[in-house]
Design a protein around this motif. Structure first.
Motif, PDB file in Angstrom:
ATOM      1  N   LEU A   8      41.458  43.952  10.408  1.00 27.47           N
ATOM      2  CA  LEU A   8      41.037  45.326  10.673  1.00 27.47           C
ATOM      3  C   LEU A   8      40.872  45.973   9.304  1.00 27.47           C
ATOM      4  O   LEU A   8      41.844  46.141   8.569  1.00 27.47           O
ATOM      5  CB  LEU A   8      42.083  46.067  11.502  1.00 27.47           C
ATOM      6  N   GLY A  31      44.445  41.417  11.896  1.00 35.42           N
ATOM      7  CA  GLY A  31      43.997  41.866  13.205  1.00 35.42           C
ATOM      8  C   GLY A  31      44.818  41.345  14.358  1.00 35.42           C
ATOM      9  O   GLY A  31      44.826  41.938  15.431  1.00 35.42           O
ATOM     10  N   ASP A  32      45.539  40.256  14.161  1.00 33.82           N
ATOM     11  CA  ASP A  32      46.343  39.700  15.252  1.00 33.82           C
ATOM     12  C   ASP A  32      47.727  40.328  15.355  1.00 33.82           C
ATOM     13  O   ASP A  32      48.473  40.055  16.273  1.00 33.82           O
ATOM     14  CB  ASP A  32      46.460  38.182  15.099  1.00 33.82           C
ATOM     15  N   ARG A  33      48.079  41.215  14.416  1.00 36.22           N
ATOM     16  CA  ARG A  33      49.402  41.842  14.429  1.00 36.22           C
ATOM     17  C   ARG A  33      49.331  43.346  14.206  1.00 36.22           C
ATOM     18  O   ARG A  33      50.317  43.970  13.843  1.00 36.22           O
ATOM     19  CB  ARG A  33      50.285  41.247  13.337  1.00 36.22           C
ATOM     20  N   THR A  34      48.175  43.956  14.393  1.00 28.85           N
ATOM     21  CA  THR A  34      47.994  45.357  14.068  1.00 28.85           C
ATOM     22  C   THR A  34      47.581  46.150  15.294  1.00 28.85           C
ATOM     23  O   THR A  34      46.741  45.708  16.071  1.00 28.85           O
ATOM     24  CB  THR A  34      46.919  45.513  12.970  1.00 28.85           C
ATOM     25  N   GLU A  35      48.173  47.315  15.463  1.00 31.01           N
ATOM     26  CA  GLU A  35      47.754  48.257  16.493  1.00 31.01           C
ATOM     27  C   GLU A  35      47.246  49.508  15.794  1.00 31.01           C
ATOM     28  O   GLU A  35      47.796  49.928  14.783  1.00 31.01           O
ATOM     29  CB  GLU A  35      48.927  48.635  17.401  1.00 31.01           C
ATOM     30  N   ALA A  36      46.211  50.100  16.352  1.00 28.11           N
ATOM     31  CA  ALA A  36      45.645  51.310  15.752  1.00 28.11           C
ATOM     32  C   ALA A  36      45.724  52.445  16.769  1.00 28.11           C
ATOM     33  O   ALA A  36      45.379  52.275  17.936  1.00 28.11           O
ATOM     34  CB  ALA A  36      44.198  51.078  15.332  1.00 28.11           C
ATOM     35  N   ASP A  37      46.189  53.583  16.318  1.00 33.07           N
ATOM     36  CA  ASP A  37      46.269  54.784  17.145  1.00 33.07           C
ATOM     37  C   ASP A  37      45.693  55.925  16.310  1.00 33.07           C
ATOM     38  O   ASP A  37      46.299  56.334  15.324  1.00 33.07           O
ATOM     39  CB  ASP A  37      47.720  55.071  17.521  1.00 33.07           C
TER      40      ASP A  37
END
Length: 51
Positions: A8, A31-37
């Motif tokens: 990301l 990208g496999d361990r990230t969350e976006a808010d």
């Protein structure tokens, strides 16, 4: 990070009221361990009715 995992990539630029850049950030996150808010505060300028 492994070269095969998705990422990301985020570029953020903040400006002052004159348009001058006061902050620039480049982030590359796995990208496999990230969350976006994302939260935004959008203000509008309303016109007064004529008449």
């Amino acid at each position: 990070m492994s070269p095969t995992i998705p990422v990301l990539a985020i570029t953020r630029v903040a400006t002052d009221t004159t348009g001058r850049v006061i902050e620039a950030t480049l982030l590359t996150l796995p990208g496999d361990r990230t969350e976006a808010d994302f939260t935004t505060d959008h203000t509008t300028t309303e016109r007064k009715p004529e008449g």
